[in-house]
Scaffold this active site. Structure first.
Site, PDB file in Angstrom:
ATOM      1  N   GLY B  10       0.833  -1.209   0.000  1.00 12.40           N
ATOM      2  CA  GLY B  10       0.000   0.000   0.000  1.00 12.40           C
ATOM      3  C   GLY B  10       0.857   1.245   0.000  1.00 12.40           C
ATOM      4  N   GLU B 102       5.718  -5.961   5.455  1.00 11.52           N
ATOM      5  CA  GLU B 102       6.012  -7.351   5.756  1.00 11.52           C
ATOM      6  C   GLU B 102       6.233  -8.206   4.505  1.00 11.52           C
ATOM      7  OE1 GLU B 102       3.794 -10.523   8.762  1.00 11.52           O
ATOM      8  OE2 GLU B 102       2.794  -8.717   8.007  1.00 11.52           O
ATOM      9  N   ASP B 126       0.248   1.562   9.141  1.00  9.86           N
ATOM     10  CA  ASP B 126      -0.364   1.133  10.408  1.00  9.86           C
ATOM     11  C   ASP B 126       0.628   1.135  11.570  1.00  9.86           C
ATOM     12  OD1 ASP B 126      -2.694   0.767   9.032  1.00  9.86           O
ATOM     13  OD2 ASP B 126      -2.662  -1.417   9.084  1.00  9.86           O
ATOM     14  N   ARG B 170      -5.781  -2.685  10.546  1.00 10.67           N
ATOM     15  CA  ARG B 170      -6.443  -3.983  10.432  1.00 10.67           C
ATOM     16  C   ARG B 170      -6.076  -4.911  11.581  1.00 10.67           C
ATOM     17  NH1 ARG B 170      -4.615  -5.449   4.662  1.00 10.67           N
ATOM     18  NH2 ARG B 170      -5.489  -7.480   5.196  1.00 10.67           N
ATOM     19  N   GLU B 220     -10.369  -0.068  11.785  1.00 10.01           N
ATOM     20  CA  GLU B 220     -11.161  -0.886  10.864  1.00 10.01           C
ATOM     21  C   GLU B 220     -11.164  -2.363  11.281  1.00 10.01           C
ATOM     22  OE1 GLU B 220      -9.398  -1.165   6.879  1.00 10.01           O
ATOM     23  OE2 GLU B 220      -7.472  -0.568   7.724  1.00 10.01           O
ATOM     24  N   HIS B 270      -9.106   6.243   2.263  1.00 11.57           N
ATOM     25  CA  HIS B 270      -7.851   6.494   1.566  1.00 11.57           C
ATOM     26  C   HIS B 270      -7.287   7.888   1.764  1.00 11.57           C
ATOM     27  CE1 HIS B 270      -7.643   2.647  -0.550  1.00 11.57           C
ATOM     28  NE2 HIS B 270      -8.934   2.660  -0.328  1.00 11.57           N
ATOM     29  N   VAL B 271      -8.111   8.810   2.282  1.00 10.21           N
ATOM     30  CA  VAL B 271      -7.602  10.154   2.548  1.00 10.21           C
ATOM     31  C   VAL B 271      -6.421  10.085   3.517  1.00 10.21           C
ATOM     32  CG1 VAL B 271      -8.187  12.402   3.535  1.00 10.21           C
ATOM     33  CG2 VAL B 271      -9.832  11.211   2.096  1.00 10.21           C
ATOM     34  N   GLN B 272      -6.436   9.095   4.406  1.00  8.57           N
ATOM     35  CA  GLN B 272      -5.375   8.942   5.391  1.00  8.57           C
ATOM     36  C   GLN B 272      -4.020   8.593   4.788  1.00  8.57           C
ATOM     37  OE1 GLN B 272      -7.071   6.515   9.024  1.00  8.57           O
ATOM     38  NE2 GLN B 272      -8.354   6.199   7.240  1.00  8.57           N
TER      39      GLN B 272
END
Lengths: 340, 340, 340, 340
Positions: B10, B102, B126, B170, B220, B270-272
């Site tokens: 990501g 990872e 994250d 997550r 989330e 997705h703004v984050q």
């Protein structure tokens, strides 16, 4: 337990977050909190205000300090310490949380030595206090300076001008270093290393050659190696601060003359220390406040809370204020590419 | 030396700052850099682009990655590793700097074991990658979430509504924890601890009693202790991500019913992860990029760069990716007052 | 049709948005666009660059101008106009879109009188160009100044200090007026009305009496009624601009002396004109660019586009540049409560 | 004179600025102000609070409304109007300043017809109230949406994904239009024109062909021409609002299927209406508040204040609320290039 809290020295984004965290943590444990106004002056003059949950609601995002601040030093007058102790007794204060820098914490250490239960919270926007990885307010100041640099890149390039950005940092260049790295400055000048004007000129000209305009970030306390530059234009106020017309303006004038290109100085000044704290500073200030109450609850005194890695731990005040934390230029050899 | 660089997984604010730092540091040392597009796919398909100073100019403040990214895994097909090695040889790449989480670093470790010189740069928005105090992108994401919470406080209070803010996370609740602390959330719900809906309802009602409206921040990946909530409304996409209509919306519906007050969910999504990096992330990403080149120059391989306190140091990739870094709830007992 | 475009005078957030809009609109209609560098200098020296869709991609959020700018005036040298016409012919330019302020548009009007097809786009960050309700860049500058004032409130209150904020505005006080209203300034001082130092002192003291600290917003071109203040400290550069050490610093020094309270000046300077444009300015600049191409397509010349209410309309250049648009103090009697 | 003030309908950045301006202007003239809580409910239930200078200090930058808001309509119950009049009499209110949208101002017009002195202040974040060029809150909402789009461009391009951004706008597409223009959206979909899914797909594919990823901005009230899309996934709440899982998510799902590229939806929701107002909105709200008091002082009633060009003028409420102000698509033919 009844806890007294005060904020001293220059203000800093995050002071209110510390106050709020102390009050919330203490209240949850059944303790009470009283605030003293304008740093140590509030203890000298018995200027106090009770702080409960309602009093700290909405404080987290607010810059400055609702308690006010000053540079008053109780050890500056013969009866000062006695008046402080009398005020503490009058308000039945069991323990004190002074939030401040070298001076404020120095007083705290002396009071601790006299038997007052004290857990300090370190504060310096310049990030130059030894013993803690970071202090709150620094990240916000760097962010404000970075946003200014982001803006200045576009106007500099459009006009083919050198822009000199003077940021805070009287003894240590942390803000200049981080803002300069974050903003993509051409040259970063810090108090730790007297700078060579010839080298700065050369880097600016090299940057113009690439088709872009140079940004020079300079700490207010940075000085040229030969010393001549500042004598001509620097002015200091009663506190010894370099005021408008300081190093930034002097450097811009020299660079305009030496590079043959227009130069302009921007002095960010107090904008860097006001306003809402960044997320990093709100979290750090909150954790400092919570940890200070924890330390008091654990019976500690004469310590300040400090960030070490991701942990907040107590460290002796004396150890932390023994010397300034300067930028270790040798460790930042890794960023040499970004300096001149 | 000829260095290859790629970005996988990501996207994250700061990827471009890493690329820029690697190219600048390498160029200054006389080395060359080639970029591979869309993570490992670029090495499988030989999709490369030379990277010089001009190519990385202006990249520092830009979010995303100019190299593109993907989740392609070369070990997913029998001839994958061979194709990667062939591409490296074709471009005469001496050493590789994969930037990723990872999965990306797992591939990097395998290639290192096969003899490729590899120094990884850790990336996870994250902040759940073990072995480094922080990863870049996290601070920016927390800042975006905090600003949203700041805004929501005023609209919630005006309408006497509960507002549920679903943030990324997550498996680990770092973003929820930091954004919730920074934003002054009433309740923070993280994947590390299944939450008790009754307790959340009680905290919301308590907040309403004080005359203000509650803000509930939920990762989330957070789930209720009894598990029933999500079954009704959660939807997962092909990658197992909870999509719109996930935990935030489900929780808002439950809270509206249980508290008798209007509730609304905001899913930041997705703004984050897009947009310009914060100063913290630009500095960290830059230092990671510089340190990766330093590590290669020092002859290291099979390591990734990591932040430890204020130092950037090399650590074995295998050690860093062995397990997720979860929020140590016991250490954050200090912030217990902010949870339900 | 082949359209030439140039940007002149001081840079302004939104210039790139105009360029992008002109290129997109023209390209969609089958027209071609050529850019001239550094304002009229590009036409004097034949310094041109073709502009297609790829050239303007990503320009919308970028401050400054990719074409560069200057204050060069072709009518300043005897052969200037002829060289401009020769360059236009050499590039087969059918029509010209000069983007600029009074000076740039003044040249445009003269060229139009000589038969060149010209549709101007007005630009002045000070918002002092008559004939249009607003110009792009102004809203961004006001926003930057307002954010600074927001930040300064907290530091002023914490230290019980007067803060003087010097903003742009040499002849008109629009930025000071709007930033002062938006930031909740105690006093706003504009060039249109020489200010009474006694009244400013009184308002500052009144503000201190209420328990808060005053913020004084002053246009760089504002002057005291008695004129003495500036003589002592103001410095002007070769262009007649007041530089650092100007009215803001002078006023702060006077207020410190007269109120007996610490005063500090902040000079926002170039930060106000750089950086990404606000939404308002991006929309206005885009509409101006689109409307300029429409006006050319409609066969107009000697006009500039202008905002009237919510409409963008063509108006004669001569009419629009005949006089400066000053703040109509009588109409702003409605905000009298916010001035001294 | 004793003035009553209330805020009704959805909250909006700038409401507090209106309240502050009314109180300051009235106080300066020797008038008094009383606030009613939660819109018309405060007048029905006699829930009032006196408002003086101290009560409005610090309100200018704060989003939301300190008076609270609701959608209560006094004409919804038989004795409603009588109770409102009784409350007004009990508090000796001479004149009323209701701040709100179509519904709130509709009640205001009826009360004016019954002899109550009323000057309304228009409020709609959607900017769809006829009779005024702009309403406060709109500029802030557009700014929030634009910043989100800026962020999404980078993550979209990095992942080669379509990003659908759902913004506010149930009946009018002003926010989508302005945010889309300001953010450089590929496609903008508004309620005023049912959209053609095929055309949207074509534009997205065209954008991918250029090497960049599409951003689709869609008003919450936009609907496809064939109507089928929403039936499947849209959900409406008790107020008829489309909630999470509305048009944005539906459209993203369709685009993913039809373009063969990953698509994600971001629903900005309440973040658009909370938080500190932009400078434009603070100035407009302040001028509205000041002008409302002026209008009362001038003896007007049954009017609302409105922005016309750069003037704030009184207009009949009835005229202003007669119909919605929709985006005049024919006038925005000038921006056709930006739509699909």
């Amino acid at each position: 337990m009844r806890i007294g809290i005060l904020t001293g020295g220059g203000d800093c984004p995050g002071l209110n977050a510390v106050i709020r965290a102390v009050v919330r943590k203490a209240t949850a444990a059944g303790d009470e909190v009283v605030g003293f106004r304008d740093g140590w002056r509030g203890l000298l003059d018995d200027d106090a205000v009770p702080l409960d949950l309602a009093a700290v609601r909405g404080l987290l995002p607010r810059g400055g300090t609702v308690l006010g601040t000053s540079r008053t030093n109780p050890y500056g007058s013969p009866d000062g310490p006695a008046r402080v102790l009398a005020t503490l007794e009058r308000h039945r204060v069991d323990a004190l949380v002074p939030v401040g820098g070298e001076d404020t914490l120095g007083v705290a250490a002396k009071l601790a030595a006299e038997g007052v239960r004290v857990v300090g919270v370190p504060k310096t926007i310049d990030n130059d206090l030894d013993g803690t990885d970071y202090t709150f307010g620094f990240d916000t100041a760097v962010g404000v300076a970075m946003e200014a640099i982001d803006r200045l890149h576009t106007t500099g390039d459009s006009h083919h001008r050198t822009l000199v950005v003077e940021v805070m940092g009287r003894h240590a260049g942390w803000i200049a270093l981080h803002a300069g790295m974050a903003g993509g400055a051409t040259v970063v000048l810090v108090p730790e290393r007297p700078f060579d004007v010839d080298a700065v000129v050369a880097h600016c000209l090299h940057r113009f050659d690439s088709g872009f305009s140079p940004i020079v970030v300079v700490s207010e306390g940075a000085r040229p190696a030969d010393g001549a530059l500042v004598t001509a234009t620097g002015q200091t106020d009663a506190f010894g601060h370099v005021r408008l017309g300081g190093i930034g303006a002097a450097l811009a004038a020299v660079l305009e003359e030496r590079t043959g290109r227009e130069s302009r100085a921007v002095v960010l000044g107090h904008v860097q220390r006001g306003g809402t704290p960044s997320a990093f500073d709100r979290v750090l200030a909150t954790r400092f406040g919570l940890a200070a109450v924890d330390a008091l609850a654990a019976g500690l005194s004469g310590v300040m809370v400090a960030l070490r890695g991701t942990d907040v731990v107590p460290v002796p005040i004396a150890e932390a204020t023994a010397r300034l934390k300067l930028v270790p230029l040798e460790r930042y050899a890794e960023v040499e590419v970004f300096f001149g």
